[in-house]
Design a protein around this motif. Structure first.
Motif, PDB file in Angstrom:
ATOM      1  N   TRP A   1       0.834  -1.204   0.000  1.00  0.00           N
ATOM      2  CA  TRP A   1       0.000   0.000   0.000  1.00  0.00           C
ATOM      3  C   TRP A   1       0.867   1.253   0.000  1.00  0.00           C
ATOM      4  N   PRO A   2       0.507   2.230  -0.827  1.00  0.00           N
ATOM      5  CA  PRO A   2       1.273   3.491  -0.842  1.00  0.00           C
ATOM      6  C   PRO A   2       1.185   4.244   0.485  1.00  0.00           C
ATOM      7  N   HIS A   3       0.114   4.026   1.237  1.00  0.00           N
ATOM      8  CA  HIS A   3      -0.059   4.723   2.515  1.00  0.00           C
ATOM      9  C   HIS A   3      -0.599   3.735   3.534  1.00  0.00           C
ATOM     10  N   ASP A   4      -0.641   4.143   4.749  1.00  0.00           N
ATOM     11  CA  ASP A   4      -1.230   3.328   5.810  1.00  0.00           C
ATOM     12  C   ASP A   4      -2.747   3.440   5.685  1.00  0.00           C
ATOM     13  N   VAL A   5      -3.371   2.467   5.029  1.00  0.00           N
ATOM     14  CA  VAL A   5      -4.800   2.542   4.763  1.00  0.00           C
ATOM     15  C   VAL A   5      -5.608   2.487   6.059  1.00  0.00           C
ATOM     16  N   ALA A   6      -5.145   1.709   7.034  1.00  0.00           N
ATOM     17  CA  ALA A   6      -5.871   1.626   8.298  1.00  0.00           C
ATOM     18  C   ALA A   6      -5.967   2.996   8.966  1.00  0.00           C
ATOM     19  N   SER A   7      -4.885   3.746   8.937  1.00  0.00           N
ATOM     20  CA  SER A   7      -4.907   5.098   9.514  1.00  0.00           C
ATOM     21  C   SER A   7      -5.829   6.009   8.722  1.00  0.00           C
ATOM     22  N   LEU A   8      -5.809   5.876   7.383  1.00  0.00           N
ATOM     23  CA  LEU A   8      -6.706   6.671   6.556  1.00  0.00           C
ATOM     24  C   LEU A   8      -8.160   6.347   6.865  1.00  0.00           C
ATOM     25  N   MET A   9      -8.453   5.061   7.124  1.00  0.00           N
ATOM     26  CA  MET A   9      -9.818   4.680   7.470  1.00  0.00           C
ATOM     27  C   MET A   9     -10.254   5.327   8.776  1.00  0.00           C
ATOM     28  N   HIS A  10      -9.369   5.321   9.771  1.00  0.00           N
ATOM     29  CA  HIS A  10      -9.700   5.952  11.057  1.00  0.00           C
ATOM     30  C   HIS A  10      -9.972   7.445  10.863  1.00  0.00           C
ATOM     31  N   ASP A  11      -9.123   8.117  10.115  1.00  0.00           N
ATOM     32  CA  ASP A  11      -9.302   9.553   9.891  1.00  0.00           C
ATOM     33  C   ASP A  11     -10.605   9.815   9.132  1.00  0.00           C
ATOM     34  N   HIS A  12     -10.862   9.005   8.117  1.00  0.00           N
ATOM     35  CA  HIS A  12     -12.066   9.183   7.311  1.00  0.00           C
ATOM     36  C   HIS A  12     -13.312   8.932   8.161  1.00  0.00           C
ATOM     37  N   THR A  13     -13.255   7.951   9.030  1.00  0.00           N
ATOM     38  CA  THR A  13     -14.406   7.649   9.902  1.00  0.00           C
ATOM     39  C   THR A  13     -14.676   8.799  10.860  1.00  0.00           C
ATOM     40  N   ARG A  14     -13.611   9.364  11.416  1.00  0.00           N
ATOM     41  CA  ARG A  14     -13.791  10.504  12.326  1.00  0.00           C
ATOM     42  C   ARG A  14     -14.458  11.675  11.612  1.00  0.00           C
TER      43      ARG A  14
ATOM     44  N   ILE B   1     -14.483   2.331  -0.399  1.00  0.00           N
ATOM     45  CA  ILE B   1     -13.840   2.428  -1.716  1.00  0.00           C
ATOM     46  C   ILE B   1     -12.482   3.087  -1.526  1.00  0.00           C
ATOM     47  N   VAL B   2     -11.429   2.337  -1.821  1.00  0.00           N
ATOM     48  CA  VAL B   2     -10.072   2.861  -1.707  1.00  0.00           C
ATOM     49  C   VAL B   2      -9.532   3.068  -3.121  1.00  0.00           C
ATOM     50  N   THR B   3      -9.235   4.303  -3.456  1.00  0.00           N
ATOM     51  CA  THR B   3      -8.693   4.637  -4.767  1.00  0.00           C
ATOM     52  C   THR B   3      -7.192   4.857  -4.646  1.00  0.00           C
ATOM     53  N   VAL B   4      -6.435   4.053  -5.379  1.00  0.00           N
ATOM     54  CA  VAL B   4      -4.974   4.174  -5.378  1.00  0.00           C
ATOM     55  C   VAL B   4      -4.566   4.810  -6.712  1.00  0.00           C
ATOM     56  N   ALA B   5      -4.103   6.051  -6.639  1.00  0.00           N
ATOM     57  CA  ALA B   5      -3.713   6.805  -7.832  1.00  0.00           C
ATOM     58  C   ALA B   5      -2.225   7.128  -7.772  1.00  0.00           C
ATOM     59  N   ASN B   6      -1.746   7.702  -8.837  1.00  0.00           N
ATOM     60  CA  ASN B   6      -0.319   8.072  -8.865  1.00  0.00           C
ATOM     61  C   ASN B   6       0.005   9.120  -7.816  1.00  0.00           C
ATOM     62  N   THR B   7      -0.983   9.906  -7.450  1.00  0.00           N
ATOM     63  CA  THR B   7      -0.746  11.015  -6.518  1.00  0.00           C
ATOM     64  C   THR B   7      -1.006  10.647  -5.060  1.00  0.00           C
ATOM     65  N   GLY B   8      -1.512   9.453  -4.798  1.00  0.00           N
ATOM     66  CA  GLY B   8      -1.778   9.070  -3.420  1.00  0.00           C
ATOM     67  C   GLY B   8      -2.944   8.104  -3.302  1.00  0.00           C
ATOM     68  N   THR B   9      -3.490   8.014  -2.094  1.00  0.00           N
ATOM     69  CA  THR B   9      -4.586   7.094  -1.797  1.00  0.00           C
ATOM     70  C   THR B   9      -5.747   7.868  -1.182  1.00  0.00           C
ATOM     71  N   LYS B  10      -6.958   7.583  -1.621  1.00  0.00           N
ATOM     72  CA  LYS B  10      -8.142   8.296  -1.153  1.00  0.00           C
ATOM     73  C   LYS B  10      -9.212   7.276  -0.753  1.00  0.00           C
ATOM     74  N   ILE B  11      -9.970   7.607   0.267  1.00  0.00           N
ATOM     75  CA  ILE B  11     -11.032   6.708   0.738  1.00  0.00           C
ATOM     76  C   ILE B  11     -12.385   7.402   0.623  1.00  0.00           C
ATOM     77  N   ASP B  12     -13.343   6.689   0.063  1.00  0.00           N
ATOM     78  CA  ASP B  12     -14.739   7.118   0.031  1.00  0.00           C
ATOM     79  C   ASP B  12     -15.577   6.020   0.671  1.00  0.00           C
ATOM     80  N   THR B  13     -16.724   6.410   1.202  1.00  0.00           N
ATOM     81  CA  THR B  13     -17.555   5.425   1.891  1.00  0.00           C
ATOM     82  C   THR B  13     -19.036   5.705   1.672  1.00  0.00           C
TER      83      THR B  13
END
Length: 444
Positions: A287-300, A404-416
């Protein structure tokens, strides 16, 4: 009478089984202990299913005379005779689909075969087979079955002897060691016994009675097996339920294969059998980033947006450790699926009161992620809901969560997308993945 030299017909050279087993089986058969003999053969076939010598031993054991079978203290059981491990050596009538084990499979290749009133005749070109009843339904008193042209279109061969194995079609050639669970349900309010479940499972999956711990029995409801739609709903609900209980690893439905066993096959009722493969150990995604941390941030952030309405049961459990763990496991599977498909991969599962879908999108930039969903994200999401939120019997509805985890050249984004089971809690959609028309359709 049919007189045919057998030697011209090519037969595969069988592999060798241990002579001690041959001697053991011979002694058991001599003492009419067919059940114990078949137990030994099937136990070895379980680990060596293509061993020709073992299959020949099975034919010789099962081809006992009717008198011997009746008088035997240990006749071969119905479960043993119907074992999927013996499917390769079954002879099946092409007309009525009757099945038997032909002793022609174990004849010496240089003998001459003399048959009086043979059980069947077989085309030596295409193996089209007709049993005695299908050959002469109106002349059952005749002793002789003369040769005749093969009725298979375009064949041109002759129906004659020997009658060799055709194999049985309706079984799953799966390695038993790759099976996580076999789930069996019977139509109606009364669940099957373990003996009933074994009769179903061993007929269609190459396992033996020793594998009974793999089997899970689940109840059904009257009418749930009347049509394919209801059957599919039942299968999804059963797999989700076992996944929520922790019996199955996340993403079990993607690893499942279900089979509808009609009542006339076993003689009592319709069955649903679901075979779930073990979760393959694949390399963990880089993974380009720590997805678990991104999930926590996105949930908050989501919880902050709905805080004015007050988080209910669904939203309160969204950031739990179980939710994150299960979602990460599903995302790992979705990642590998996306790599194989070259764009989008989705894996589904369940935990507690949640039905979860995890989608991994591989794209060059975030803006093009929306285009990865054929037919639009809303249609994609509704299809997932339709498959996962199947109302069955009195089971309470589950909240639907789509990560939905989008992995792009510029980074990782989460939508829910979150749709609580209770109408009193607010829903939230993956806004950035929807077009303006889709937002309007969803009433956003």
């Amino acid at each position: 009478m049919v007189v045919i030299p057998v030697w011209p017909f090519k037969r595969k050279k069988p592999q060798q089984a241990a002579s001690t087993l041959v001697d053991q089986v011979y002694e058991l058969v001599e003492n009419n202990r067919y059940r114990t003999a078949m137990d030994e053969i099937l136990r070895r076939l379980r680990h060596d299913p293509k061993n020709g010598q073992l299959l020949n031993l099975a034919v010789a054991t099962l081809d006992s005379s009717r008198t011997s079978t009746i008088s035997s203290p240990e006749p071969a059981t119905r479960l043993q005779r119907a074992s999927a491990l013996l499917a390769p050596i079954v002879t099946e009538c092409s007309g009525c689909h009757d099945e038997w084990y032909s002793s022609h499979n174990i004849l010496h290749p240089h003998v001459t075969l003399i048959l009086m009133s043979p059980r069947a005749l077989q085309c030596q070109v295409c193996r089209y087979t007709l049993c005695r009843d299908c050959l002469r339904p109106a002349q059952r008193d005749l002793v002789e079955l003369p040769e005749r042209p093969c009725p298979a279109r375009g064949c041109g061969g002759m129906l004659t002897a020997p009658v060799l194995a055709t194999g049985r079609r309706n079984f799953s050639p799966i390695d038993p060691d790759t099976i996580e669970r076999i789930i069996v349900a019977r139509d109606g309010p009364i669940p099957p016994s373990m003996d009933d479940a074994l009769a179903v499972a061993t007929r269609f999956v190459p396992i033996i009675a020793d594998d009974a711990p793999l089997i899970r029995i689940r109840p059904s409801s009257p009418g749930m097996m009347n049509d394919e739609r209801s059957l599919g709903r039942l299968a999804v609900a059963i797999v989700q339920g076992l996944e929520s209980e922790g019996v199955l690893a996340p993403g079990a439905w993607e690893r499942s294969r279900s089979m509808h066993v009609l009542g006339h096959t076993l003689g009592d009722a319709d069955y649903l059998m679901i075979v779930v493969r073990k979760l393959e150990s694949a390399a963990k995604p880089a993974w380009p980033h720590d997805v678990a941390s991104l999930m926590h941030d996105h949930t908050r952030r989501m919880l902050h947006q709905i805080s004015t309405k007050g988080p209910g049961e669904c939203w309160s459990g969204l950031g739990s450790r179980t939710m994150v763990t299960v979602t990460m496991q599903l995302l790992d599977q979705a990642y590998h699926a996306a790599r194989r498909s070259g764009g989008v991969g989705t894996s589904t599962g369940a935990t507690g009161n949640y039905a979860i879908a995890a989608t991994l999108v591989l794209t060059s930039d975030f803006e093009s992620a929306r285009d990865r969903f054929a037919g639009g994200y809303l249609a994609y999401c509704l299809d997932l809901i339709g498959r996962l939120q199947q109302p069955v019997d009195k089971q309470p509805p589950r909240a639907f969560v789509h990560w939905i985890v989008t992995v792009a050249n510029t980074g990782t984004k989460i939508d829910t997308t979150v749709i609580p089971a209770a109408g009193s809690e607010p829903a939230m959609f993956a806004w950035d993945l929807m077009t303006s028309a889709e937002r309007q359709q969803a009433g956003l």
